[in-house]
Design a protein around this motif. Structure first.
Motif, mmCIF file in Angstrom:
data_model
loop_
_atom_site.group_PDB
_atom_site.id
_atom_site.type_symbol
_atom_site.label_atom_id
_atom_site.label_comp_id
_atom_site.label_asym_id
_atom_site.label_seq_id
_atom_site.Cartn_x
_atom_site.Cartn_y
_atom_site.Cartn_z
ATOM 1 N N GLN A 120 0.463 -1.047 -0.518
ATOM 2 C CA GLN A 120 0.079 -0.092 0.085
ATOM 3 C C GLN A 120 0.689 1.415 -0.349
ATOM 4 N N ASP A 121 2.002 1.151 1.304
ATOM 5 C CA ASP A 121 3.300 2.295 1.305
ATOM 6 C C ASP A 121 3.441 2.700 -0.509
ATOM 7 N N MET A 122 3.918 1.535 -1.620
ATOM 8 C CA MET A 122 3.931 1.322 -2.547
ATOM 9 C C MET A 122 3.598 2.179 -3.672
ATOM 10 N N ILE A 123 2.217 1.337 -3.330
ATOM 11 C CA ILE A 123 0.870 2.087 -4.608
ATOM 12 C C ILE A 123 1.236 3.413 -4.021
ATOM 13 N N GLN A 124 1.388 3.937 -3.238
ATOM 14 C CA GLN A 124 0.426 5.799 -2.779
ATOM 15 C C GLN A 124 1.683 5.879 -3.331
ATOM 16 N N MET A 125 2.638 6.128 -2.973
ATOM 17 C CA MET A 125 3.864 6.522 -3.660
ATOM 18 C C MET A 125 4.107 6.762 -5.022
ATOM 19 N N GLY A 212 12.298 2.520 3.238
ATOM 20 C CA GLY A 212 12.923 3.911 3.770
ATOM 21 C C GLY A 212 12.145 5.135 4.236
ATOM 22 N N VAL A 213 11.928 5.767 3.283
ATOM 23 C CA VAL A 213 10.567 6.944 3.820
ATOM 24 C C VAL A 213 9.930 6.698 5.107
ATOM 25 N N LYS A 214 9.005 5.769 4.928
ATOM 26 C CA LYS A 214 8.430 4.842 5.701
ATOM 27 C C LYS A 214 8.468 5.535 7.522
ATOM 28 N N HIS A 215 10.108 4.604 7.590
ATOM 29 C CA HIS A 215 10.476 4.280 8.813
ATOM 30 C C HIS A 215 11.802 5.130 8.988
ATOM 31 N N LEU A 216 12.084 5.295 8.481
ATOM 32 C CA LEU A 216 12.973 6.598 8.813
ATOM 33 C C LEU A 216 13.127 8.273 8.137
ATOM 34 N N ALA A 239 16.021 8.482 -7.236
ATOM 35 C CA ALA A 239 15.542 9.302 -8.072
ATOM 36 C C ALA A 239 13.667 9.512 -7.500
ATOM 37 N N GLN A 240 13.354 8.121 -7.170
ATOM 38 C CA GLN A 240 12.333 8.155 -7.084
ATOM 39 C C GLN A 240 11.766 8.618 -5.404
ATOM 40 N N SER A 241 12.603 8.671 -4.097
ATOM 41 C CA SER A 241 12.248 9.448 -2.687
ATOM 42 C C SER A 241 12.379 11.057 -3.528
ATOM 43 N N GLU A 242 13.359 11.155 -4.480
ATOM 44 C CA GLU A 242 12.976 12.516 -4.281
ATOM 45 C C GLU A 242 12.660 13.626 -4.867
ATOM 46 N N CYS A 243 11.595 13.029 -5.763
ATOM 47 C CA CYS A 243 10.693 12.973 -6.596
ATOM 48 C C CYS A 243 9.696 13.102 -5.904
ATOM 49 N N SER A 244 9.478 12.558 -5.430
ATOM 50 C CA SER A 244 8.169 12.005 -4.528
ATOM 51 C C SER A 244 7.699 12.671 -3.081
ATOM 52 N N THR A 245 9.081 13.216 -2.643
ATOM 53 C CA THR A 245 9.089 13.742 -0.646
ATOM 54 C C THR A 245 9.188 15.513 -1.548
ATOM 55 N N GLY A 246 10.507 15.645 -2.428
ATOM 56 C CA GLY A 246 11.023 16.569 -2.500
ATOM 57 C C GLY A 246 11.986 16.896 -1.448
ATOM 58 N N LYS A 247 12.590 15.583 -0.848
ATOM 59 C CA LYS A 247 13.721 16.518 -0.118
ATOM 60 C C LYS A 247 15.119 15.789 -0.447
ATOM 61 N N PRO A 248 16.404 15.970 0.005
ATOM 62 C CA PRO A 248 16.806 14.822 -0.801
ATOM 63 C C PRO A 248 16.945 13.698 0.913
ATOM 64 N N PHE A 249 16.946 12.553 0.199
ATOM 65 C CA PHE A 249 17.440 10.993 0.179
ATOM 66 C C PHE A 249 17.517 11.010 1.462
ATOM 67 N N SER A 250 19.016 9.766 1.123
ATOM 68 C CA SER A 250 20.372 9.129 2.554
ATOM 69 C C SER A 250 20.975 10.783 1.925
ATOM 70 N N ARG A 251 21.981 11.265 2.778
ATOM 71 C CA ARG A 251 22.829 12.169 3.618
ATOM 72 C C ARG A 251 24.740 11.074 3.122
ATOM 73 N N TYR A 252 24.416 10.063 3.851
ATOM 74 C CA TYR A 252 25.751 9.081 2.769
ATOM 75 C C TYR A 252 25.708 7.768 2.922
ATOM 76 N N TRP A 253 26.314 7.638 1.545
ATOM 77 C CA TRP A 253 26.050 5.721 0.549
ATOM 78 C C TRP A 253 26.811 5.226 1.179
ATOM 79 N N ILE A 254 26.400 4.026 2.068
ATOM 80 C CA ILE A 254 28.019 3.538 2.243
ATOM 81 C C ILE A 254 28.012 2.118 1.601
ATOM 82 N N HIS A 255 28.890 1.671 0.577
ATOM 83 C CA HIS A 255 28.815 0.381 -0.349
ATOM 84 C C HIS A 255 30.124 -0.345 -0.205
#
Length: 489
Positions: A120-125, A212-216, A239-255
């Motif tokens: 449901q959360d995904m459908i909303q996004m 990510g957006v829902k829980h954090l 792309a999905q997150s930032e377009c949906s929320t209009g805010k920066p997604f994660s700040r540090y990316w660790i791989h």
RNA sequence: GGCGGCGUACCCAAGUGGUUAAGGGAGCAGUCUGCAAAACUGCGAUUCACCGGUUCGAAUCCGGUCGCCGCCUCCA
């Protein structure tokens, strides 16, 4: 010294400053549960477990989310091959994964959400993205229109022009070849959920954005995963997150980098995988963990059974030293712990050095170097029957280090047998002919051998020792009695 | 082709501008031991793939050469 983290987004080591002081929000891509895990999955889990443990030990309150992808094309394919219910399949591999994580001493994340619990959360996004004109529906499918997001490619450092040139066999219904699916319509007999676009299932990337957006929250601190996820998975998440929320997604990316076999990436498609649960039958999980952290997480790591054997040897050095100290101090290191890691740092040069190693982008191999130095001093102190204070300090430091690295030495492998048992040569002879020994047989024979040694019956003593060796036990004669140790593998 | 990374002793692996290049494994020698095992002590890279350059000074920065790998399609 502040914590420095190498951020894939900026390709630089940066000082880590969480959004909210004292709190860290971290999301790590877990596994797709369609098959057993291999050593590569273990690496990712262990690496981020070390990150989690270290952040917590710095006194930060960490909310750590690691997901299970329990619906996707590979799962559907597997379900059709095996002719089982997809939930039966995914549940089996989720349980397997959780068991393996426990053996590897990987702490439970704060939350372990599953994709299918967030449809449901995904459908909303997705609806939100369509409304904002970042996505479009075609038939029962929905696609993200990549060219609408100016930041596309910022993580993987790719331009859309390059992608246009390299994309192969694009889906005809997409407006642009590089667009990716947010929602896929279901074919007959596939697991599916109702949606505004008909029965279907979410695309792969949307689950992590959504959970990510829902829980954090819209913006959070750390997002992790294997380096092979940088493109397209993480790029698409951004792309999905930032377009949906209009805010920066994660700040540090660790791989974390990949596990290699003969200089080639370990992967299912190449068939060069070492399945974790098979490996754990041959080798203690803690040795696998030690092996993983003995190389920096951002370097590719060659795996082989020979390399694992070396790790086992090194790890035994840790276990021996800790077992000796435990015996000398007559208590586990935790019983001498008093206070937190930050408090233990006070005046402890070796712990400060250890912390500095981990603060430098989680340099676990360097931290192990410091641990081994402390273990050397600990052994020295024990050899010289140093004062309890000295031993206790070193023992505690080593304990803290093992704790932060999540290494759990198996001290039960070492047993000192003290109580007296009657010696009967006949019984000894008959036990030597037995293929398998019970615990009490082991104890009896250790004492019998000790008796033989006191009587200077060297031949018999050596015969018993040889019999121990054949059954995977080592024996150490010490002044106050013999110690028996179970060998690994 | 585009993007990114790697090359340190027999093996694994830190170190990324400045005292003797961490640590582990394996090896050799010594102490200990009835012999072992474990532990301890000692030995082991005048040198960091190669060639140039910058610098008072480079494994570390810059340029080039060689070799290896990852991503660009599902992937931890």
């Amino acid at each position: 010294m502040p914590l420095k983290i190498y951020n894939t987004l900026t390709r630089e080591k940066e000082s880590f400053v969480p959004l909210e002081s004292g709190k860290v929000k971290m999301y790590v891509c877990g596994v797709t549960v369609y098959d057993s895990c291999h050593v590569g999955h273990a690496r990712a889990a262990v690496v981020f477990d070390c990150v989690y443990r270290f952040l917590r030990s710095l006194g930060l309150e960490v909310k750590y989310v690691r997901n299970f992808t329990d619906i996707d094309d590979k799962i559907i394919k597997r379900v059709q091959e095996l002719k089982v219910n997809y939930r039966t399949l995914t549940e089996k591999y989720i349980q397997e994964y959780l068991d393996e994580m426990r053996l590897l001493n990987v702490l439970d994340p704060t939350l372990q959400p599953r994709a299918t619990e967030h449809i449901q959360d995904m459908i909303q996004m997705i609806e939100d993205l369509i409304e904002k004109k970042y996505a479009y529906a075609v038939g029962g499918d929905v696609y993200f229109e990549v060219s609408k997001f100016s930041g596309y490619g910022k993580l993987s450092r790719r331009s859309l022009d390059e992608m246009k040139a390299s994309r192969i066999s694009p889906d005809e219904r997409k407006l642009h070849p590089e667009d990716f699916a947010l929602w896929k319509s279901a074919k007959p007999n596939e697991p599916s959920w109702p949606s505004p676009w008909g029965e279907g299932r979410p695309g792969w990337h949307i689950e992590c954005s959504s959970m990510g957006v829902k829980h954090l929250g819209d913006s959070f601190d750390i997002h992790g995963g294997g380096s092979d996820l940088i493109f397209p998975h993480h790029e698409n998440e951004i792309a999905q997150s930032e377009c949906s929320t209009g805010k920066p997604f994660s700040r540090y990316w660790i791989h974390n980098e990949m596990i290699m076999i003969d200089h080639t990436k370990m992967s299912k498609s190449l068939g060069n995988v070492f399945v974790l649960r098979e490996l754990m039958k041959e080798c203690p999980a803690q040795v696998i963990r030690f092996f993983i952290i003995s190389k920096h997480y951002r370097s590719p790591m060659d795996f082989s059974l020979e390399a694992l054997k070396e790790a086992a040897q090194a790890f035994e050095r840790i276990e021996m030293a800790m077992a000796r100290a435990q015996e000398y101090m007559n208590g586990s290191w935790e019983s001498f712990k008093n206070g937190t890691f930050l408090e233990a740092l006070e005046g402890s040069n070796e712990l400060i050095q250890f912390k500095e190693a981990l603060e430098d982008d989680f340099n676990t191999p360097k931290s192990l170097g410091i641990l081994f130095q402390v273990l050397g001093e600990l052994n020295q102190a024990l050899d010289r029957k140093a004062k309890r204070d000295r031993v206790s300090t070193l023992y505690r430091s080593a304990g803290w280090m093992l704790d932060l690295l999540g290494l759990n030495p198996d001290l039960k492998r070492f047993r000192k047998i003290k109580e007296a048992l009657p010696f009967e040569e006949e019984k000894v002879r008959s036990l030597l002919n037995e293929a398998l020994w019970k615990d009490e047989d082991v104890e009896y024979l250790v004492k019998a051998r000790e008796h033989a040694r006191h009587q200077k019956l060297w031949a018999l003593a050596d015969q018993i020792r040889e019999a121990f060796k054949e059954r995977g036990f080592g024996i150490q004669d010490e002044k106050d009695g013999a110690k028996v140790l179970r060998r690994n593998g």
